[in-house]
Design an enzyme around this catalytic site. Structure first.
Site, mmCIF file in Angstrom:
data_model
loop_
_atom_site.group_PDB
_atom_site.id
_atom_site.type_symbol
_atom_site.label_atom_id
_atom_site.label_comp_id
_atom_site.label_asym_id
_atom_site.label_seq_id
_atom_site.Cartn_x
_atom_site.Cartn_y
_atom_site.Cartn_z
ATOM 1 N N LEU A 63 0.844 -1.211 0.000
ATOM 2 C CA LEU A 63 0.000 0.000 0.000
ATOM 3 C C LEU A 63 0.863 1.240 0.000
ATOM 4 O O LEU A 63 0.489 2.286 -0.482
ATOM 5 C CB LEU A 63 -0.870 0.015 1.260
ATOM 6 C CG LEU A 63 -1.959 -1.039 1.349
ATOM 7 C CD1 LEU A 63 -2.603 -1.012 2.716
ATOM 8 C CD2 LEU A 63 -2.998 -0.796 0.278
ATOM 9 N N GLY A 64 2.037 1.124 0.607
ATOM 10 C CA GLY A 64 2.904 2.288 0.655
ATOM 11 C C GLY A 64 4.219 1.913 1.273
ATOM 12 O O GLY A 64 4.338 0.913 1.973
ATOM 13 N N GLY A 109 7.466 3.638 3.396
ATOM 14 C CA GLY A 109 8.018 4.805 4.056
ATOM 15 C C GLY A 109 9.502 4.572 4.220
ATOM 16 O O GLY A 109 10.028 3.565 3.766
ATOM 17 N N THR A 111 7.313 -0.895 5.254
ATOM 18 C CA THR A 111 6.413 -1.065 4.128
ATOM 19 C C THR A 111 5.053 -1.460 4.686
ATOM 20 O O THR A 111 4.980 -2.239 5.633
ATOM 21 C CB THR A 111 6.949 -2.183 3.221
ATOM 22 O OG1 THR A 111 8.294 -1.873 2.913
ATOM 23 C CG2 THR A 111 6.151 -2.276 1.955
ATOM 24 N N VAL A 112 3.999 -0.916 4.112
ATOM 25 C CA VAL A 112 2.657 -1.265 4.564
ATOM 26 C C VAL A 112 1.994 -2.126 3.493
ATOM 27 O O VAL A 112 1.970 -1.761 2.319
ATOM 28 C CB VAL A 112 1.819 -0.002 4.827
ATOM 29 C CG1 VAL A 112 0.435 -0.392 5.318
ATOM 30 C CG2 VAL A 112 2.501 0.882 5.844
ATOM 31 N N ASP A 161 4.021 14.391 13.966
ATOM 32 C CA ASP A 161 4.240 14.395 12.512
ATOM 33 C C ASP A 161 2.894 14.518 11.796
ATOM 34 O O ASP A 161 2.542 13.697 10.966
ATOM 35 C CB ASP A 161 4.994 13.131 12.095
ATOM 36 C CG ASP A 161 5.596 13.255 10.696
ATOM 37 O OD1 ASP A 161 5.566 14.368 10.134
ATOM 38 O OD2 ASP A 161 6.076 12.252 10.168
#
Ligand SMILES: *[C@@H]1O[C@H](CO)[C@@H](O)[C@H](O)[C@H]1NC(C)=O
Ligand SMILES: *[C@@H]1O[C@H](CO)[C@@H](O)[C@H](O)[C@H]1NC(C)=O
Ligand SMILES: *[C@@H]1O[C@H](CO)[C@@H](O)[C@H](O)[C@H]1NC(C)=O
Ligand SMILES: *[C@@H]1O[C@H](CO)[C@@H](O)[C@H](O)[C@H]1NC(C)=O
Ligand SMILES: *[C@@H]1O[C@H](CO)[C@@H](O)[C@H](O)[C@H]1NC(C)=O
Ligand SMILES: *[C@@H]1O[C@H](CO)[C@@H](O)[C@H](O)[C@H]1NC(C)=O
Ligand SMILES: *[C@@H]1O[C@H](CO)[C@@H](O)[C@H](O)[C@H]1NC(C)=O
Ligand SMILES: *[C@@H]1O[C@H](CO)[C@@H](O)[C@H](O)[C@H]1NC(C)=O
Ligand SMILES: *[C@@H]1O[C@H](CO)[C@@H](O)[C@H](O)[C@H]1NC(C)=O
Ligand SMILES: *[C@@H]1O[C@H](CO)[C@@H](O)[C@H](O)[C@H]1NC(C)=O
Ligand SMILES: *[C@@H]1O[C@H](CO)[C@@H](O)[C@H](O)[C@H]1NC(C)=O
Length: 735
Positions: A415-416, A418, A422-423, A535
């Site tokens: 999904l993404g 960073g 990792t997701v 954040d």
């Protein structure tokens, strides 16, 4: 308290030790030369047997022709330098020439090597009068030909110009990408046309080559005789791209034996010029990502940088650093403060901890590491939370369950990504969709800490606008967090994505802002102890089925200190959203979150990114740009065109005023998150008020009759009401 901390220390240390041992094999053997002539030889390149990663990266070190120095060669081409992280090398390539009675072609073939000719840095260049040269190249299997024709000087009214390749005496053509081969030749039609150059007929020559554009400058003297050849000794620099293998990152990663990014703090990038890939060091690290162990990516000691990144005491950590601006004891202070929350649990833990720590301490001598890992109190606190029975829906998953849910962490489920993890999207056995966050490498202290902290914080909170943590996987090697799956991506994508905010009505934007503000207020005022997000940005706000906001990513969060002496600070956050006061004091406060929230608010009403790298410096930061515009009375210039309508003017001004207050330089002048949420709530009520659903005559009579009962209505003129109804009705989002 100490033995408990120790338990955590030991826990973390065990993880570190394991991964160090596992990644210990490094490839090039110790005797490999690291320099030949002026060239630093870096792995995957190597000289001599067993030194290069694979055949294509083998170089040779031979004596130069005059025997005075060593020259590095790839095949027959001299290598000038190697850029490891950009994936490029500079080599010397020959010049094709044609003179009055002879002509040479020049062929360069990189088929079957890791190299292709860089189309960005190089140009096909021809020098001479009336010279027509061709270059045939191969892109994968297709053939491609370009030509370049120079005019003689003077041509029409043009003369060759010193320093400029204008087409008279010199011409240049850009290359195509992924050229693995080129063959340069001249059209021989006018090769013996001595008169054309108008110079020194007998000896004039024409040249053609592929050359690094920045290293080439045309001089008119090159048109005379063999000056050009003589000056360059028949060779010019050329930039080649290289990459590893012929697979993309995802495929290459699966074969751990051949995967080239061996450093545990490295990541993989698909090459843009090759089928293969490149490696790079993770943020906060530098070194050689192709090597494991001590030759690989090493932590950058930010505290040694000049100037140091923060006032007060700077403490370097793996991949990052801390700023600690009060007494040294502050770390243990805040630890104590938090721990006192779950005091009853601690007693039980204490007994276990004393026993464990004693046993483990016997086995490993860790005295000097204690202090460092002590700061990673997140994991410990989680253990407390779990054992205290909070969060009954919290599940401990096994690695196998999560492997199954994500199809062995298949890339199609990503999904993404960073900087830290990792997701993946996964589906549990019972059909529930989940998002699974998996850290790339748990050797990174920072990541482990964030992981523990995020678990701690999320296991404590329960709010409809905060993403829910369903469980975690505590198998030591790859800890993972399991969240509810939020289907509609991030607010950032929503605002700046391909379709952008275009069709999103103002009311939806305000609703998202309000919901996010509620979540932030909950963290600041209702969580016990209070939590600072640290954040806040649009990419940390997720959107669910109904486009409701869900605040996520608590990796940078801290539990708010309870008194002044307890500031524990960590410089994190994201450029464009960072509280300027925080940058100076290094103290994260609830008002830092308010500032960041103000920027999110701006993104919502302007549709612009928090930081843009284009444009003049004063325009780069959205907050600066907004504040300037506001000061000069040009508010409407920065507002997103799609919500600018006249009917919104009053509301927009109100939101802009709220954003301005959130962006106040001094934290104390900013409103609390509670107030922000309340003001947004009022705006929402105004927009949703039943008046808006009725017909205009009724509204008019209503407005004429009695004072509106909803607070915040003052600033909305009656015409605003009349037209807003239509707008809301037409554009209500996502239904
Ligand atoms: C050239 O390389 C050899 C080893 O390959 C080394 O012994 C010699 O010192 C080098 N010469 C120069 C001038 O660098
Ligand atoms: C360099 O030396 C190697 C053997 O030492 C030889 O095979 C190769 O052809 C030489 N290369 C050049 C460009 O002279
Ligand atoms: C690798 O990282 C460095 C520093 O962060 C950066 O300058 C470089 O462009 C990166 N390389 C690639 C191929 O992205
Ligand atoms: C080119 O011509 C020169 C004299 O003009 C002569 O010396 C040379 O050998 C010739 N070269 C070839 C390749 O014909
Ligand atoms: C070239 O220069 C002459 C005189 O300087 C001028 O009359 C003529 O128009 C110019 N031609 C072009 C093509 O610029
Ligand atoms: C290079 O180009 C020349 C002229 O077009 C041609 O005669 C020659 O066969 C080419 N060489 C190769 C290897 O393609
Ligand atoms: C070759 O020379 C002739 C006569 O000098 C000229 O007309 C022709 O345009 C030239 N061809 C090229 C390709 O330069
Ligand atoms: C070259 O120029 C000379 C005089 O400048 C002339 O006599 C001769 O015919 C020209 N040669 C060609 C091939 O145009
Ligand atoms: C060409 O170069 C030679 C020496 O390189 C020089 O003597 C001569 O004057 C030059 N001619 C022109 C027209 O620049
Ligand atoms: C690499 O390229 C593949 C295929 O184009 C793509 O699926 C994958 O996401 C890319 N991976 C990275 C890390 O960019
Ligand atoms: C705080 O720690 C730093 C380094 O960790 C040390 O140099 C300094 O003396 C300490 N200060 C106090 C007040 O203990």
């Amino acid at each position: 308290m100490l033995p408990m901390h120790l338990l955590l220390l030991l826990f973390s240390f065990a993880i570190v030790m394991q991964s160090v041992v596992r990644g210990a094999s490094s490839l090039p053997h110790p005797g490999c030369p690291d320099k030949c002539g002026d060239v630093d030889i870096v792995y995957p390149f190597g000289i001599g047997p067993g030194c290069a990663m694979e055949e294509g990266f083998e170089l040779h070190c031979n004596k130069s022709q005059d025997g005075h120095k060593n020259v590095t060669y790839f095949s027959k081409l001299p290598v000038v330098d190697i850029s490891l992280l950009q994936g490029q090398v500079r080599m010397m390539s020959n010049i094709a020439s044609t003179c009055h009675n002879h002509s040479t072609t020049y062929l360069l073939d990189f088929h079957g090597t890791p190299f292709t000719v860089s189309e960005k840095e190089n140009m096909f260049t021809v020098i001479g009068a009336n010279a027509l040269a061709f270059m045939a190249g191969a892109r994968q299997s297709a053939i491609y030909v370009i030509g370049c024709l120079t005019q003689s000087s003077p041509y029409k009214n043009l003369t060759a110009q010193e320093g400029l390749c204008t087409g008279v005496g010199c011409c240049q053509v850009a290359l195509s990408s992924r050229l693995s081969y080129h063959n340069i030749s001249f059209s021989d039609a006018n090769a013996s046309d001595e008169n054309a150059s108008g110079m020194d007929g007998e000896r004039h020559c024409r040249y053609a080559m592929v050359v690094e554009a920045d290293k080439f400058k045309f001089h008119t003297a090159y048109l005379n005789a063999t000056n050009f050849w003589d000056e360059h000794k028949g060779e010019v620099p050329i930039i080649l791209n290289w990459a590893v293998g012929d697979k993309t990152c995802d495929v290459a990663k699966k074969d751990t034996a051949s995967y080239a990014c061996r450093s545990s703090n490295s990541y993989c990038i698909n090459s843009t010029s090759h089928p293969g890939y490149l490696c790079n060091c993770s943020e906060g690290y530098r070194g050689n990502p192709y090597l494991s162990g001590s030759g690989g990516c090493q932590d950058i000691n930010e505290c040694d940088l000049n100037p140091p990144p923060c006032p007060g005491y700077c403490i370097n950590t793996q991949g990052s650093f801390f700023c600690q601006n009060t007494k040294n004891r502050s770390f243990s202070h805040s630890g104590t403060a938090i721990i006192s929350v779950g005091l009853s649990v601690t007693v039980v833990m204490l007994v276990i901890a004393v026993t464990c720590s004693y046993l483990i301490r016997e086995r490993r001598k860790l005295a000097n590491i204690k202090e460092r890992y002590f700061r990673q109190h997140g994991g410990l606190l989680l253990l407390e939370q779990i054992s205290s029975g909070q969060g009954t829906t919290f599940t401990i998953f096994t690695e196998a369950e999560l492997m199954e849910a994500t199809d062995q962490f298949d890339d199609k489920n990503v999904l993404g990504r960073g900087g830290h993890g990792t997701v993946y999207k996964g589906t549990l056995k019972n059909g529930t969709a989940v998002a699974i966050k998996r850290c790339i490498s748990m050797t990174d202290e920072q990541q482990r800490k964030e992981f523990g902290k995020e678990m701690l914080i999320l296991s404590q909170v329960n709010h409809k606008n905060i993403v829910k943590l369903l469980g975690c996987c505590l198998e030591v090697e790859v800890p993972m967090l399991v969240y509810e799956f939020i289907p509609n991506g991030t607010l950032f994508q929503f605002i700046h994505g391909i379709n952008g905010c275009r069709s999103t009505p103002f009311s939806t934007r305000i609703r998202i802002a309000h919901e996010s503000a509620l979540a932030m207020d909950y963290l600041h005022s209702c969580a016990s102890p209070p939590i600072l997000h640290g954040d806040v940005k649009s990419s940390n706000i997720l959107l669910d089925d109904n486009y409701s906001a869900k605040v996520s990513d608590f990796g940078a969060s801290i539990v708010a200190p309870t008194d002044e002496s307890q500031f524990v600070t960590l410089v994190q956050g994201t450029c464009g959203y960072l509280d300027p006061e925080y940058m100076q004091t290094c103290q994260l406060t609830d008002k830092s979150d308010v500032y960041s929230f103000g920027v999110v608010l701006l993104e919502l009403i302007t549709g612009k990114k928090a930081l843009s790298l284009q444009g003049p410096e004063s325009e780069r930061s959205l907050s600066m740009r907004f504040l300037c515009a506001l000061k000069e009375g040009r508010l409407m210039d920065v507002i997103d065109d799609h919500i600018k309508g006249e009917e919104n003017v009053g509301l927009l001004e109100e939101v802009a005023d709220l954003a301005r207050q959130c962006l106040e330089m001094a934290g104390e002048n900013r409103p609390a998150m509670r107030e922000v949420a309340e003001r947004l709530d009022r705006l929402r009520k105004v927009m949703q008020h039943p008046w808006m659903q009725r017909n205009p005559e009724e509204v008019e009579s209503l407005l004429g009759g009695r004072e509106p009962s909803v607070a915040g209505v003052e600033m909305v003129s009656s015409t605003t009401f009349l037209t807003m109804e239509k707008r809301v009705g037409l554009l209500e989002f996502g239904r």
